[in-house]
Design a protein around this motif. Structure first.
Motif, mmCIF file in Angstrom:
data_model
loop_
_atom_site.group_PDB
_atom_site.id
_atom_site.type_symbol
_atom_site.label_atom_id
_atom_site.label_comp_id
_atom_site.label_asym_id
_atom_site.label_seq_id
_atom_site.Cartn_x
_atom_site.Cartn_y
_atom_site.Cartn_z
ATOM 1 N N SER A 44 0.864 -1.179 0.000
ATOM 2 C CA SER A 44 0.000 0.000 0.000
ATOM 3 C C SER A 44 0.902 1.231 0.000
ATOM 4 C CB SER A 44 -0.899 0.011 1.234
ATOM 5 O OG SER A 44 -0.133 0.262 2.399
ATOM 6 N N THR A 45 0.372 2.354 -0.479
ATOM 7 C CA THR A 45 1.175 3.576 -0.476
ATOM 8 C C THR A 45 1.526 3.977 0.959
ATOM 9 O OG1 THR A 45 -0.827 4.910 -0.617
ATOM 10 C CG2 THR A 45 0.337 4.488 -2.677
ATOM 11 N N HIS A 46 0.616 3.729 1.875
ATOM 12 C CA HIS A 46 0.878 4.043 3.281
ATOM 13 C C HIS A 46 2.061 3.231 3.812
ATOM 14 C CE1 HIS A 46 0.120 5.218 7.402
ATOM 15 N NE2 HIS A 46 0.132 3.938 7.739
ATOM 16 N N HIS A 47 2.060 1.941 3.523
ATOM 17 C CA HIS A 47 3.154 1.086 3.994
ATOM 18 C C HIS A 47 4.483 1.485 3.345
ATOM 19 C CE1 HIS A 47 4.911 -3.202 4.626
ATOM 20 N NE2 HIS A 47 5.246 -2.407 5.618
ATOM 21 N N LEU A 48 4.465 1.739 2.054
ATOM 22 C CA LEU A 48 5.682 2.181 1.370
ATOM 23 C C LEU A 48 6.192 3.485 1.976
ATOM 24 C CD1 LEU A 48 7.838 1.958 -0.808
ATOM 25 C CD2 LEU A 48 6.239 3.058 -2.392
ATOM 26 N N ILE A 57 9.905 4.052 3.666
ATOM 27 C CA ILE A 57 10.816 5.114 3.217
ATOM 28 C C ILE A 57 11.167 6.034 4.374
ATOM 29 C CG2 ILE A 57 11.014 7.177 1.762
ATOM 30 C CD1 ILE A 57 9.380 5.602 -0.367
ATOM 31 N N ASN A 58 10.170 6.424 5.154
ATOM 32 C CA ASN A 58 10.418 7.324 6.285
ATOM 33 C C ASN A 58 11.362 6.682 7.297
ATOM 34 O OD1 ASN A 58 8.631 9.099 5.085
ATOM 35 N ND2 ASN A 58 6.968 8.691 6.499
ATOM 36 N N PHE A 98 9.469 12.370 -1.241
ATOM 37 C CA PHE A 98 9.954 13.464 -2.075
ATOM 38 C C PHE A 98 11.419 13.783 -1.784
ATOM 39 C CE2 PHE A 98 5.346 13.960 -2.037
ATOM 40 C CZ PHE A 98 5.120 13.869 -3.399
ATOM 41 N N ASP A 99 11.831 13.650 -0.526
ATOM 42 C CA ASP A 99 13.245 13.823 -0.202
ATOM 43 C C ASP A 99 14.090 12.776 -0.928
ATOM 44 O OD1 ASP A 99 12.885 15.960 1.586
ATOM 45 O OD2 ASP A 99 12.564 14.605 3.282
#
Length: 87
Positions: free
Chosen positions: A11-15, A19-20, A28-29
């Protein structure tokens, strides 16, 4: 990010969480980090103009490219190019 998440079957949330956690930054960083690295390579190894390099690596304006480049390298693209020229 949606396309990348889909390819990774996340999911985009999990990705975003991954990343964070792994980069201490956001999506974006991470993208901007790769863009600036690509720009540095092009500045050293090509005769492309700075604006052409900015567009090539994905920036839509010269000012946003200059701002991000200087934030990450403490130099303008021109200063970087001059400091990495062979004598």
């Amino acid at each position: 990010m949606g396309k990348l998440a889909s390819q990774l079957k996340l999911s985009t949330h999990h990705l975003s969480q991954i990343i964070n956690q792994q980069t201490q930054g956001n999506y974006f960083d991470l993208i901007n980090q790769y863009r600036i690295k690509d720009a540095q390579h092009l500045l050293i190894n090509t005769n492309m103009s700075i604006i052409d390099i900015a567009y090539e690596v994905g920036y839509n304006s010269k000012s946003s490219f200059y701002t991000e480049f200087k934030r990450r390298t403490q130099m303008t693209p021109n200063q970087f190019k001059k400091s990495n020229k062979e004598p």
